[in-house]
Design an enzyme around this catalytic site. Structure first.
Site, short mmCIF file in Angstrom:
data_model
loop_
_atom_site.label_atom_id
_atom_site.label_comp_id
_atom_site.label_asym_id
_atom_site.label_seq_id
_atom_site.Cartn_x
_atom_site.Cartn_y
_atom_site.Cartn_z
N GLU A 1 12.30 -10.07 1.33
CA GLU A 1 11.60 -8.82 1.76
C GLU A 1 12.51 -7.24 1.49
O GLU A 1 13.76 -7.38 1.96
CB GLU A 1 11.23 -8.75 3.22
CG GLU A 1 10.44 -7.62 3.72
CD GLU A 1 10.21 -7.40 5.25
OE1 GLU A 1 9.53 -8.80 5.68
OE2 GLU A 1 10.58 -6.64 6.06
N TYR B 1 11.28 8.64 1.06
CA TYR B 1 11.20 7.41 -0.09
C TYR B 1 11.94 7.86 -1.49
O TYR B 1 11.86 7.07 -2.33
CB TYR B 1 9.90 7.10 -0.15
CG TYR B 1 9.30 6.44 1.08
CD1 TYR B 1 9.61 5.34 1.57
CD2 TYR B 1 8.02 7.04 1.60
CE1 TYR B 1 9.20 4.90 2.80
CE2 TYR B 1 7.49 6.50 2.85
CZ TYR B 1 8.25 5.54 3.44
OH TYR B 1 7.55 5.15 4.49
N ARG C 1 5.10 10.95 -2.74
CA ARG C 1 5.04 10.49 -1.20
C ARG C 1 6.23 10.54 -0.32
O ARG C 1 7.18 9.98 -0.63
CB ARG C 1 4.45 9.20 -1.00
CG ARG C 1 4.42 8.52 0.40
CD ARG C 1 4.09 7.12 0.32
NE ARG C 1 3.99 6.59 1.64
CZ ARG C 1 4.25 5.28 1.90
NH1 ARG C 1 4.74 4.35 1.16
NH2 ARG C 1 4.25 4.92 3.28
N ASN D 1 7.89 -5.74 -1.32
CA ASN D 1 8.05 -4.61 -0.47
C ASN D 1 6.40 -4.40 0.09
O ASN D 1 5.68 -3.84 -0.67
CB ASN D 1 8.20 -3.40 -1.14
CG ASN D 1 8.24 -2.25 0.03
OD1 ASN D 1 7.89 -2.29 1.10
ND2 ASN D 1 9.09 -0.91 -0.42
N ARG E 1 13.94 4.18 11.98
CA ARG E 1 12.53 4.78 11.92
C ARG E 1 11.82 4.71 13.12
O ARG E 1 12.43 4.44 14.34
CB ARG E 1 11.74 4.68 10.85
CG ARG E 1 12.66 5.03 9.57
CD ARG E 1 11.80 4.91 8.23
NE ARG E 1 10.64 5.63 8.23
CZ ARG E 1 9.73 5.41 7.30
NH1 ARG E 1 9.73 4.60 6.40
NH2 ARG E 1 8.63 6.55 7.42
N PRO F 1 0.68 -1.23 0.02
CA PRO F 1 0.06 -0.04 0.02
C PRO F 1 0.80 1.39 0.09
O PRO F 1 1.97 1.37 0.56
CB PRO F 1 -0.84 -0.08 1.33
CG PRO F 1 -0.11 -1.05 2.23
CD PRO F 1 0.50 -2.06 1.34
N ASN F 2 0.36 2.27 -0.68
CA ASN F 2 0.83 3.40 -0.80
C ASN F 2 2.06 3.68 -1.80
O ASN F 2 2.78 4.80 -2.01
CB ASN F 2 1.09 4.35 0.39
CG ASN F 2 -0.06 4.28 1.51
OD1 ASN F 2 -1.29 4.75 0.97
ND2 ASN F 2 -0.16 3.61 2.39
N ASP G 1 1.27 -15.71 6.18
CA ASP G 1 0.74 -16.93 6.03
C ASP G 1 0.77 -17.16 4.48
O ASP G 1 0.97 -18.51 4.19
CB ASP G 1 -0.47 -17.10 6.90
CG ASP G 1 -0.36 -17.27 8.13
OD1 ASP G 1 0.75 -17.37 8.72
OD2 ASP G 1 -1.38 -17.17 8.83
N HIS H 1 12.94 -3.03 1.34
CA HIS H 1 12.24 -1.79 2.16
C HIS H 1 13.11 -0.42 1.08
O HIS H 1 14.40 -0.53 1.25
CB HIS H 1 12.14 -1.38 3.31
CG HIS H 1 11.34 -2.50 3.79
ND1 HIS H 1 9.95 -2.38 4.11
CD2 HIS H 1 11.44 -3.56 4.66
CE1 HIS H 1 9.63 -3.35 4.59
NE2 HIS H 1 10.51 -4.19 4.89
N ALA I 1 3.27 -1.01 4.56
CA ALA I 1 2.59 -0.66 6.10
C ALA I 1 2.33 -2.29 6.38
O ALA I 1 2.29 -2.56 7.46
CB ALA I 1 1.60 0.19 6.28
C1 DQA Z 1 8.45 0.86 3.36
C2 DQA Z 1 8.71 0.87 4.75
C3 DQA Z 1 7.32 1.02 5.76
O1 DQA Z 1 7.37 0.98 7.16
C4 DQA Z 1 6.20 1.75 5.45
O2 DQA Z 1 4.92 1.80 5.84
C5 DQA Z 1 6.07 1.70 3.85
C6 DQA Z 1 7.38 1.99 2.90
C7 DQA Z 1 9.71 1.25 2.74
O3 DQA Z 1 9.86 0.73 1.53
O4 DQA Z 1 10.81 1.84 3.30
O5 DQA Z 1 5.24 2.24 3.27
O6 DQA Z 1 8.26 -0.45 3.12
#
Ligand code: DQA
Length: 146
Positions: free
Chosen positions: A100, A26, A21, A76, A109, A13-14, A89, A102, A79
């Site tokens: 994973e 980011y 953003r 990624n 953070r 998300p986002n 799961d 980020h 959140a």
């Molecule tokens: C994120 C880190 C997460 O904590 C955050 O909610 C994001 C982006 C990152 O890529 O740094 O949306 O996954």
């Protein structure tokens, strides 16, 4: 010639808002810019990449279920990293090696970002290198798979 590796690159998300953003955290690349850098990295590597982004937890789970023929996942979870037992799961259920990633360093953070529900079911985690986290994640996944 080695067989083509099919890899899913999943964004939570986002992340569709990247570029606009919180660019201090980011960066200024859009998600499409990042995907293009991943595509560039993949040239000549015999990879088939499937890109997916969703703001909905269930859609991410459905995507993982319905693409269980991929050999690896770069994810990624955004959140959902810090909240989603269900995505964890799903990854565990399909038994597909996942990495994973980020953009930001989640350990530098807020405290709530320091816990990942997803990382324990992944091969590993790469955090804090901006778009390059995806490249390293993909490279590490290829190395793990071959
Ligand atoms: C994120 C880190 C997460 O904590 C955050 O909610 C994001 C982006 C990152 O890529 O740094 O949306 O996954």
């Amino acid at each position: 010639m080695s067989e083509t590796l099919k890899i899913a690159v999943i964004n939570g998300p986002n992340l569709n808002l990247l570029g606009k953003r919180e660019s201090d955290i980011y960066g200024t690349l859009t998600l499409e810019d990042i995907n293009n850098r991943i595509r560039e990295f993949a040239i000549g590597k015999n990879l088939e990449l499937l890109f997916f982004q969703s703001n909905r937890e269930g859609d991410i789970i459905d995507f993982i279920h319905s693409n269980s023929s991929v050999q690896g996942i770069v994810i990624n979870p955004a959140a959902f990293t810090h909240t989603s037992v269900a995505i964890r799961d799903a990854i565990a259920a399909v038994s597909i090696p996942a990495v994973e990633v980020h953009l930001s360093n989640i350990y530098s953070r807020e405290d709530f970002r320091k816990d990942s529900f997803i990382a324990p079911v992944c091969v590993g985690q790469i955090t804090g290198f901006g778009y390059y986290s995806y490249i390293m994640g993909l490279e590490a996944l290829i190395n793990h798979l071959t």
